[in-house]
Motif scaffolding. Structure first.
Motif, mmCIF file in Angstrom:
data_model
loop_
_atom_site.group_PDB
_atom_site.id
_atom_site.type_symbol
_atom_site.label_atom_id
_atom_site.label_comp_id
_atom_site.label_asym_id
_atom_site.label_seq_id
_atom_site.Cartn_x
_atom_site.Cartn_y
_atom_site.Cartn_z
ATOM 1 N N GLU A 241 0.825 -1.201 0.000
ATOM 2 C CA GLU A 241 0.000 0.000 0.000
ATOM 3 C C GLU A 241 0.863 1.255 0.000
ATOM 4 O OE1 GLU A 241 -2.410 -0.675 3.393
ATOM 5 O OE2 GLU A 241 -3.601 -2.235 2.400
ATOM 6 N N ALA A 242 1.918 1.246 0.812
ATOM 7 C CA ALA A 242 2.827 2.397 0.851
ATOM 8 C C ALA A 242 3.506 2.599 -0.494
ATOM 9 C CB ALA A 242 3.869 2.198 1.947
ATOM 10 N N ALA A 243 3.902 1.505 -1.135
ATOM 11 C CA ALA A 243 4.544 1.607 -2.442
ATOM 12 C C ALA A 243 3.583 2.184 -3.472
ATOM 13 C CB ALA A 243 5.038 0.236 -2.884
ATOM 14 N N ALA A 244 2.364 1.672 -3.487
ATOM 15 C CA ALA A 244 1.398 2.124 -4.483
ATOM 16 C C ALA A 244 0.999 3.582 -4.284
ATOM 17 C CB ALA A 244 0.164 1.238 -4.442
ATOM 18 N N ARG A 245 0.844 3.980 -3.027
ATOM 19 C CA ARG A 245 0.472 5.376 -2.764
ATOM 20 C C ARG A 245 1.549 6.342 -3.221
ATOM 21 N NH1 ARG A 245 -1.529 3.327 2.204
ATOM 22 N NH2 ARG A 245 0.390 3.961 3.250
ATOM 23 N N ALA A 246 2.768 5.872 -3.268
ATOM 24 C CA ALA A 246 3.870 6.745 -3.681
ATOM 25 C C ALA A 246 3.891 6.988 -5.187
ATOM 26 C CB ALA A 246 5.208 6.133 -3.248
ATOM 27 N N MET A 247 3.205 6.161 -5.943
ATOM 28 C CA MET A 247 3.292 6.219 -7.398
ATOM 29 C C MET A 247 2.207 7.101 -7.988
ATOM 30 S SD MET A 247 4.218 2.224 -8.106
ATOM 31 C CE MET A 247 4.534 2.499 -9.852
#
Length: 318
Positions: A241-247
């Motif tokens: 989730e953290a990775a996706a929110r960063a994109m």
């Protein structure tokens, strides 16, 4: 079905990728899609996907990563993810591809993401199937379940028997009993040379910390990206989730009844999702919720994939 029927009509050839003879398989014509396998893998990982991608009007290509499968070894290489990603760019050069869509599973997903960061104009779209690189090796192995699977899978690099290879493949699958006999035999033979096992041990031992896919690094990935995760994958949801929110432009789909290899366990659904994503226009849309295929029992119909919308999202992926 066998590997021969899955790959019927495919062309298998070697290209000179920066001086490394690199095995490739290709089908079809049209916009190129390059598929990259995971750690310890080989291009047969995508045997159940290439024909469907080609049938949608694309040139579907898979290759053995540096030192993997039947691709050449690199003398003195530590087989870091940096070296593997650099090799991907030389493969694009050798295939005379100015741009391509990249599909990567596990380590191949990490290499695909780094390639998109290094050469964004060469990557149209990015599909990350249970990608590695979202956690350090120490963080990943702190999970006792992952650590146990890692140890069991590592036996195949020490004792390349059919039993050890089957155990390794079973660890990738939600249904351990579904490991394909032919694929077990292929991988057992590929692991037989001591040089091959040495490569895989080096890949495991490589310190890839400098190239982790941190939120800051992922924020620089502007290409439309689809995360595909297995319902029973290993990576903690909050990490993804953290990775996706960063994109800027990411979508996630969870595939029920799958683990680390959704493209192998649920090929019809994954193929439909891939083709739909790759043909969508590139204007991003806002996505507020991660997408899921809702019922495992409905996974027999390829024409009913989850709706894909693009944009920032909360994600679960490995």
């Amino acid at each position: 079905m066998t590997l021969w029927t899955d790959l019927l009509g495919a062309e298998i050839s070697y290209v000179d990728a920066g001086g490394v003879p690199t095995r490739t398989v290709s089908l079809g014509s049209g916009p190129a899609v390059l598929l990259l396998h995971g750690r310890g893998g080989h291009l047969e990982t995508f045997a159940r996907n290439l024909t469907a991608v080609a049938a949608a009007g694309r040139r579907a290509i898979a290759c053995d990563l540096l030192g993997h499968g039947l691709t050449g070894r690199a003398s003195g290489s530590g087989y870091t993810i940096r070296e593997l990603a650099d090799h991907v760019q030389t493969v694009l050069d050798a295939l005379d591809l100015a741009e391509a869509d990249l599909v990567g599973q596990s380590l191949g997903g990490w290499a695909a993401a780094l390639t998109a960061l290094d050469a964004p104009r060469r990557v149209r779209r990015l599909v990350l199937i249970e990608p590695a690189g979202l956690q350090s090796e120490a963080e990943r192995l702190a999970d006792s379940t992952v650590r146990a699977a890692y140890r069991r899978g590592g036996r195949a690099y020490e004792e390349p028997t059919a039993e050890a290879v089957r155990t390794r493949l079973a660890g990738l699958l939600a249904d351990p009993g579904s490991a394909d006999d032919e694929l077990v035999e292929v991988r057992t033979r590929l692991y037989a040379p001591s040089e091959a096992r040495d490569v895989h041990r080096r890949v495991r031992a490589a310190d890839n910390t400098p190239w982790l896919l941190t939120p800051d690094r992922l924020a620089e990935l502007s290409v439309p990206t689809l995360f595909l995760r297995g319902e029973r994958g290993h990576t903690p949801p909050d990490v993804v989730e953290a990775a996706a929110r960063a994109m800027p432009d990411a979508t996630v789909v969870t595939v029920p009844g799958a683990k680390q290899w959704p493209q192998f366990e649920r090929p019809r659904q994954v193929n439909a999702l891939l083709n739909r994503f790759l043909e969508e226009p590139q204007e991003p849309q806002e996505l507020t919720e991660p997408q899921e295929l809702t019922e495992p029992q409905e996974l027999t119909e390829p024409e009913e994939p989850a709706e894909l919308e693009e944009g920032k999202t909360d994600v679960v992926l490995d």
